[in-house]
Design an enzyme around this catalytic site. Sequence first.
Site, PDB file in Angstrom:
ATOM      1  N   ASN A  49       5.018  -4.478 -13.361  1.00 33.37           N
ATOM      2  CA  ASN A  49       4.650  -4.451 -11.938  1.00 33.37           C
ATOM      3  C   ASN A  49       3.863  -5.737 -11.648  1.00 33.37           C
ATOM      4  O   ASN A  49       3.699  -6.590 -12.521  1.00 33.37           O
ATOM      5  CB  ASN A  49       3.827  -3.195 -11.638  1.00 33.37           C
ATOM      6  CG  ASN A  49       3.978  -2.731 -10.191  1.00 33.37           C
ATOM      7  OD1 ASN A  49       3.990  -3.550  -9.269  1.00 33.37           O
ATOM      8  ND2 ASN A  49       4.099  -1.438  -9.980  1.00 33.37           N
ATOM      9  N   GLY A 108       0.794  -1.231   0.000  1.00 39.28           N
ATOM     10  CA  GLY A 108       0.000   0.000   0.000  1.00 39.28           C
ATOM     11  C   GLY A 108       0.817   1.268   0.000  1.00 39.28           C
ATOM     12  O   GLY A 108       0.456   2.246   0.672  1.00 39.28           O
ATOM     13  N   CYS A 110       1.039   0.793  -9.358  1.00 36.65           N
ATOM     14  CA  CYS A 110       0.783   0.048  -8.122  1.00 36.65           C
ATOM     15  C   CYS A 110      -0.651  -0.492  -8.134  1.00 36.65           C
ATOM     16  O   CYS A 110      -1.593   0.276  -8.331  1.00 36.65           O
ATOM     17  CB  CYS A 110       0.991   0.919  -6.887  1.00 36.65           C
ATOM     18  SG  CYS A 110       0.595  -0.008  -5.381  1.00 36.65           S
TER      19      CYS A 110
HETATM   20  O1  RRO Z   1       3.459  -0.756  -2.070  1.00 35.82           O
HETATM   21  C1  RRO Z   1       2.807  -1.588  -2.735  1.00 35.82           C
HETATM   22  O2  RRO Z   1       1.738  -2.074  -2.346  1.00 35.82           O
HETATM   23  C2  RRO Z   1       3.220  -1.990  -4.080  1.00 35.82           C
HETATM   24  C3  RRO Z   1       3.712  -1.119  -5.032  1.00 35.82           C
HETATM   25 BR1  RRO Z   1       4.091   0.671  -4.666  1.00 35.82          BR
HETATM   26  C4  RRO Z   1       3.960  -1.572  -6.338  1.00 35.82           C
HETATM   27  O3  RRO Z   1       4.366  -0.838  -7.256  1.00 35.82           O
HETATM   28  N1  RRO Z   1       3.688  -2.874  -6.606  1.00 35.82           N
HETATM   29  C5  RRO Z   1       3.239  -3.719  -5.695  1.00 35.82           C
HETATM   30  O4  RRO Z   1       3.008  -4.907  -5.984  1.00 35.82           O
HETATM   31  N2  RRO Z   1       3.006  -3.272  -4.414  1.00 35.82           N
END
Ligand code: RRO
Length: 307
Positions: free
Chosen positions: A194, A75, A131
């Site tokens: 991602n 998150g 994300c």
């Molecule tokens: O922090 C996250 O939940 C997260 C990020 Br920013 C992302 O780019 N990819 C992911 O799987 N988790």
Amino acid sequence: MSAKVDLSCEVCGVELANPTILASGFLGVTASTLKRAVELGAGAVTIKSIGLERREGHKEPVVCEVQSGLLNCVGLSTQGQEAFDELKVALKEIDAPVIASFYGKTTEDYGEIARRLEEIKPSLIEANISCPNVKDEFGLPFGAKADAASQVVKEIKGNSKIPLFVKLTPNVPDIKSIAKAVAEAGADGITAINSVGPGMKINVESAKPILSNNSGGLSGPAIKPIAIRCVYDIFDVVDVPIIGTGGITTGLDAAEMLMAGATAVGVGTVLMYRGLDSFKLITEELSSFMDENGYSKVKDLVGIAHG
Ligand code: RRO
């Protein structure tokens, strides 16, 4: 490591001792863990995405193991200004390229962070527009629509001259159109992919989803075929370098990703499977494969799966 094989490679003018790059989200919060990743053999390291303001992220549990992968709903946790200060320390202490991953809630946020990073001078910057875990709060990721992704790139390029990578989501019907849009808007490179999904795991004892946010992005070996396909597709439509990320676990996976079109490979979830030796194991296996098959340089592999 074979003496006949040269594992060094270059990404947007930045030299890497080998093509493995610590992916954003793993060991990437403090300068000391980033430094450790380089000592363990990473060719470059990426910080956990930073944003303008401190965020706690979702409450625990935020990770759970699934078959051939990992679900996370971290998150976007970050420390605000402290994270920028930690990046400065990392750049002073680490003798390898450091990639600054960052995210914004608005297009203007991306511009403001790019302005700040321009002063800190990481080797490369990586705009995380993908994300999968903050949709309720942030809405659809910028990476889900070509025009929104393109606006973010223009805003960043108006504020920073540091080579810009844009991290794309696989969770779109046509990743080629997004890749084309960000490259045309001025991105210097693309990171793909991602995490996938999001996915969900239910605890059958409690009859409830395990993750606090119910669902989370899937990473690890389960997503490698999707990552390979995305990188293959992107390579067909853009001329910028690609950091191929998603499920890389062995040196042969790395070779496959390079053949799909990646210039370097992101390494993250494997740290859970093969431990801290992962960078060394992957580079040694890649080196042996190259030696046995007559490839002397990393770039001899890049994109060769294309006709
Ligand atoms: O922090 C996250 O939940 C997260 C990020 Br920013 C992302 O780019 N990819 C992911 O799987 N988790």
